[in-house]
Design a protein around this motif. Structure first.
Motif, PDB file in Angstrom:
ATOM      1  N   ARG A 109       0.820  -1.189  -0.006  1.00 29.53           N
ATOM      2  CA  ARG A 109      -0.110  -0.100  -0.108  1.00 29.53           C
ATOM      3  C   ARG A 109       0.905   1.219   0.085  1.00 29.53           C
ATOM      4  O   ARG A 109       0.669   2.256  -0.764  1.00 29.53           O
ATOM      5  CB  ARG A 109      -0.940   0.073   1.121  1.00 29.53           C
ATOM      6  CG  ARG A 109      -1.956  -0.953   1.302  1.00 29.53           C
ATOM      7  CD  ARG A 109      -3.160  -0.393   0.269  1.00 29.53           C
ATOM      8  NE  ARG A 109      -3.815   0.758   0.772  1.00 29.53           N
ATOM      9  CZ  ARG A 109      -5.014   0.712   1.619  1.00 29.53           C
ATOM     10  NH1 ARG A 109      -5.210  -0.542   2.029  1.00 29.53           N
ATOM     11  NH2 ARG A 109      -5.366   1.890   1.994  1.00 29.53           N
ATOM     12  N   GLU A 110       2.014   1.365   0.884  1.00 31.01           N
ATOM     13  CA  GLU A 110       2.736   2.426   0.751  1.00 31.01           C
ATOM     14  C   GLU A 110       3.379   2.445  -0.653  1.00 31.01           C
ATOM     15  O   GLU A 110       3.619   3.702  -1.080  1.00 31.01           O
ATOM     16  CB  GLU A 110       4.132   2.323   1.890  1.00 31.01           C
ATOM     17  CG  GLU A 110       3.475   2.669   3.349  1.00 31.01           C
ATOM     18  CD  GLU A 110       3.151   4.099   3.287  1.00 31.01           C
ATOM     19  OE1 GLU A 110       3.866   4.752   3.100  1.00 31.01           O
ATOM     20  OE2 GLU A 110       2.035   4.318   4.125  1.00 31.01           O
ATOM     21  N   LEU A 112       2.208   1.836  -3.344  1.00 25.48           N
ATOM     22  CA  LEU A 112       1.251   2.442  -4.482  1.00 25.48           C
ATOM     23  C   LEU A 112       1.187   3.854  -4.305  1.00 25.48           C
ATOM     24  O   LEU A 112       0.594   4.376  -5.246  1.00 25.48           O
ATOM     25  CB  LEU A 112      -0.180   1.808  -4.129  1.00 25.48           C
ATOM     26  CG  LEU A 112      -0.285   0.354  -4.406  1.00 25.48           C
ATOM     27  CD1 LEU A 112      -1.682  -0.343  -3.720  1.00 25.48           C
ATOM     28  CD2 LEU A 112      -0.197  -0.015  -5.949  1.00 25.48           C
ATOM     29  N   LYS A 113       1.328   4.455  -3.304  1.00 24.04           N
ATOM     30  CA  LYS A 113       1.247   5.778  -2.969  1.00 24.04           C
ATOM     31  C   LYS A 113       1.998   6.835  -3.986  1.00 24.04           C
ATOM     32  O   LYS A 113       3.298   6.661  -4.157  1.00 24.04           O
ATOM     33  CB  LYS A 113       1.698   6.330  -1.659  1.00 24.04           C
ATOM     34  CG  LYS A 113       0.510   5.931  -0.582  1.00 24.04           C
ATOM     35  CD  LYS A 113       1.018   6.418   0.710  1.00 24.04           C
ATOM     36  CE  LYS A 113       0.102   5.628   1.803  1.00 24.04           C
ATOM     37  NZ  LYS A 113       0.329   6.182   3.245  1.00 24.04           N
ATOM     38  N   GLY A 114       1.313   7.428  -5.026  1.00 23.30           N
ATOM     39  CA  GLY A 114       2.083   8.241  -6.017  1.00 23.30           C
ATOM     40  C   GLY A 114       2.486   7.507  -7.170  1.00 23.30           C
ATOM     41  O   GLY A 114       3.052   7.906  -8.088  1.00 23.30           O
ATOM     42  N   SER A 115       2.096   6.162  -7.288  1.00 25.70           N
ATOM     43  CA  SER A 115       2.613   5.207  -8.285  1.00 25.70           C
ATOM     44  C   SER A 115       1.776   5.356  -9.534  1.00 25.70           C
ATOM     45  O   SER A 115       0.624   6.037  -9.456  1.00 25.70           O
ATOM     46  CB  SER A 115       2.722   3.741  -7.736  1.00 25.70           C
ATOM     47  OG  SER A 115       1.365   3.312  -7.734  1.00 25.70           O
ATOM     48  N   ARG A 116       1.995   4.654 -10.734  1.00 20.02           N
ATOM     49  CA  ARG A 116       1.187   4.634 -11.752  1.00 20.02           C
ATOM     50  C   ARG A 116       0.223   3.441 -11.742  1.00 20.02           C
ATOM     51  O   ARG A 116      -0.484   3.248 -12.810  1.00 20.02           O
ATOM     52  CB  ARG A 116       1.924   4.854 -13.121  1.00 20.02           C
ATOM     53  CG  ARG A 116       2.527   5.856 -13.365  1.00 20.02           C
ATOM     54  CD  ARG A 116       3.509   6.125 -14.481  1.00 20.02           C
ATOM     55  NE  ARG A 116       4.203   7.186 -14.702  1.00 20.02           N
ATOM     56  CZ  ARG A 116       4.946   7.608 -15.708  1.00 20.02           C
ATOM     57  NH1 ARG A 116       5.171   6.688 -16.854  1.00 20.02           N
ATOM     58  NH2 ARG A 116       5.606   8.700 -15.610  1.00 20.02           N
ATOM     59  N   THR A 118      -2.761   0.698 -10.451  1.00 17.60           N
ATOM     60  CA  THR A 118      -3.892   0.441  -9.578  1.00 17.60           C
ATOM     61  C   THR A 118      -3.863  -1.035  -9.136  1.00 17.60           C
ATOM     62  O   THR A 118      -3.713  -1.740 -10.224  1.00 17.60           O
ATOM     63  CB  THR A 118      -5.299   0.653 -10.461  1.00 17.60           C
ATOM     64  OG1 THR A 118      -5.327   2.376 -10.738  1.00 17.60           O
ATOM     65  CG2 THR A 118      -6.493   0.485  -9.701  1.00 17.60           C
ATOM     66  N   GLY A 185      -5.761  -3.202  -2.338  1.00 13.97           N
ATOM     67  CA  GLY A 185      -5.650  -2.137  -3.023  1.00 13.97           C
ATOM     68  C   GLY A 185      -6.831  -1.241  -3.347  1.00 13.97           C
ATOM     69  O   GLY A 185      -7.497  -0.781  -2.419  1.00 13.97           O
ATOM     70  N   SER A 187     -10.431   0.186  -3.273  1.00 13.03           N
ATOM     71  CA  SER A 187     -11.550  -0.135  -2.230  1.00 13.03           C
ATOM     72  C   SER A 187     -12.694  -0.200  -2.844  1.00 13.03           C
ATOM     73  O   SER A 187     -13.022   0.252  -4.251  1.00 13.03           O
ATOM     74  CB  SER A 187     -11.505   1.087  -1.289  1.00 13.03           C
ATOM     75  OG  SER A 187     -11.932   2.359  -1.853  1.00 13.03           O
ATOM     76  N   GLU A 190     -13.577   3.402  -4.182  1.00 10.67           N
ATOM     77  CA  GLU A 190     -12.953   4.021  -5.261  1.00 10.67           C
ATOM     78  C   GLU A 190     -13.351   3.198  -6.507  1.00 10.67           C
ATOM     79  O   GLU A 190     -13.293   4.079  -7.776  1.00 10.67           O
ATOM     80  CB  GLU A 190     -11.386   3.411  -5.162  1.00 10.67           C
ATOM     81  CG  GLU A 190     -10.786   4.443  -3.974  1.00 10.67           C
ATOM     82  CD  GLU A 190      -9.428   3.798  -3.566  1.00 10.67           C
ATOM     83  OE1 GLU A 190      -8.427   4.642  -3.217  1.00 10.67           O
ATOM     84  OE2 GLU A 190      -9.013   2.638  -3.934  1.00 10.67           O
TER      85      GLU A 190
END
Length: 293
Positions: A109-110, A112-116, A118, A185, A187, A190
Motif C-alpha cells: 500500500r505504501e 502504491l502511493k504516488g505510483s502509476r 491500480t 488495493g 477499495s 474507489e
C-alpha cells in the motif's frame, strides 16, 4: 465501456508456469483476453502456453508492451511480485492470492502511493469486462455486456448476482472483485467512483459483507456526492457467529460498525437501496433503474 480494462489490454501473468497460473491463463486466453507473456524468475527465455516467459516484469513489459498483470504467487512471495509490478509501472495489477500477510500488504500500500499502478486485490477474483476481457479467475457463462457495474467483496455471490442481472436483461459493464483480505488495493468506494464516472454504467451493485469499514466509507461518500445513478447493495453475514472469521480473512464477525446491521443502516441512511436477500439483487437493481428514468 468497461472500467479498468478493455479488449486491447495486454496481460502478463506472474507465476504463469505453476498449476494455477497455467489453468487460469488458459481460461483467460480462451475467453479472448490478450495474454502476451509470463513471468517466472529463473525460467526466462523459455516458452509456456506458446507465450514467452521472462525473468522479471520489467523485461516482459519492455518486450511486449504489457499494461496489466495478474499475480498467481504464493502468499509469502506475493507482496514481492506486486512490488515488482508497481516498480515496472504496470497500470493495472490483479492479485488472486489469498491471505497475503497484512504487514506485507501494508508495504505494498505504501508503494502504491504516488505510483502509476491500480492494484485490485489481494484475494480478488479479478476484473471481467463481458465479451471484451477477463483478468482473473471468475466463472463465466452467465455474464453479458450491459449497463450495471458490480463491485464485490464476495467471490461466490458474484456469480449469483451476475446471473440475476443478466436474467433481468441488464447485463454488466464490468465486474470487479475488490478483494476479501483485510488490507488490499482498490477499495469499494474507489471502484464505485470509477463506475459513476463511466458514461455507459447506468447503475451499480455493491456486494458487501461483515468485517472492515468499506461499506461505511461508501455510505459517507454517497452522502456527500449524492450520485444520480442508482446504487443497490447486498450485505451478507447477518447471522454469522460473533468474533469468528467467516470464509476468508476479511470477513470477521464483530459487534458494532463491522456488523451487517450497522453497514445496512449506514448505506440506507445514505440513500443506497439494500436488497433484502441475495436472491432479490437483480430485481432490486432493475426496479431502481426503472424508477430512475
Amino acid at each position: 465501456m468497461a472500467i479498468l480494462l478493455n479488449a486491447d489490454t495486454r496481460i502478463v501473468v506472474q507465476g504463469m508456469t505453476g498449476w494455477a497460473g497455467t489453468h487460469h491463463t488458459t481460461q483467460m486466453m480462451e475467453y479472448g483476453s490478450r495474454v502476451v507473456a509470463g513471468v517466472r524468475p529463473g525460467k526466462g527465455g523459455r516458452s509456456h502456453l506458446n507465450l514467452p516467459v521472462f525473468d522479471n516484469v520489467r523485461g516482459a513489459k519492455d518486450a511486449t508492451g504489457a499494461d496489466a498483470s495478474i499475480v498467481f504467487v504464493p502468499p509469502a512471495s506475493a507482496a514481492a511480485a506486486m512490488l515488482e509490478a508497481i516498480e515496472a509501472e504496470i497500470p493495472l495489477v490483479v492479485t488472486v492470492t489469498e491471505r497475503v500477510p497484512a504487514l506485507d500488504m501494508l508495504r505494498v500500500r505504501e508503494a502504491l502511493k504516488g505510483s502509476r499502478t491500480t492494484l485490485v486485490g489481494a484475494n480478488s477474483q479479478g476484473v471481467l469486462a463481458p465479451g471484451l476481457s477477463k483478468l482473473g479467475v471468475m466463472a463465466t457463462g452467465s455474464e453479458r455486456p450491459g449497463v450495471v457495474g458490480v463491485a464485490s467483496r464476495s467471490a461466490s455471490l458474484t456469480s449469483e448476482v451476475v446471473a440475476q442481472i443478466t436474467a433481468a436483461g441488464l447485463g454488466q459493464s464490468t465486474t470487479v472483485g475488490v478483494g476479501g483480505d483485510p488490507v488490499h488495493g482498490l477499495s469499494m468506494r474507489e471502484c464505485l467512483e470509477l463506475f459513476l464516472a463511466d458514461p455507459d454504467t447506468r447503475g451499480v451493485v455493491l456486494i458487501g459483507e461483515i468485517g472492515g469499514a468499506e461499506e461505511q466509507e461508501v455510505a459517507e461518500f454517497v452522502t456527500g456526492a449524492k450520485p444520480s445513478k442508482p446504487i443497490v447493495a447486498l450485505i451478507v453475514g447477518a447471522h454469522a457467529p460473533a468474533e469468528r472469521r467467516m470464509g476468508h480473512a476479511g470477513a470477521l464477525a464483530l459487534n458494532g460498525a463491522a456488523a451487517a446491521a450497522a453497514k445496512t443502516r449506514a448505506l440506507e441512511k445514505a440513500g443506497v437501496r439494500v436488497a433484502p436477500s441475495a436472491d432479490l439483487v437483480g430485481r432490486t437493481i432493475a426496479d431502481a433503474l426503472a424508477r430512475a428514468h
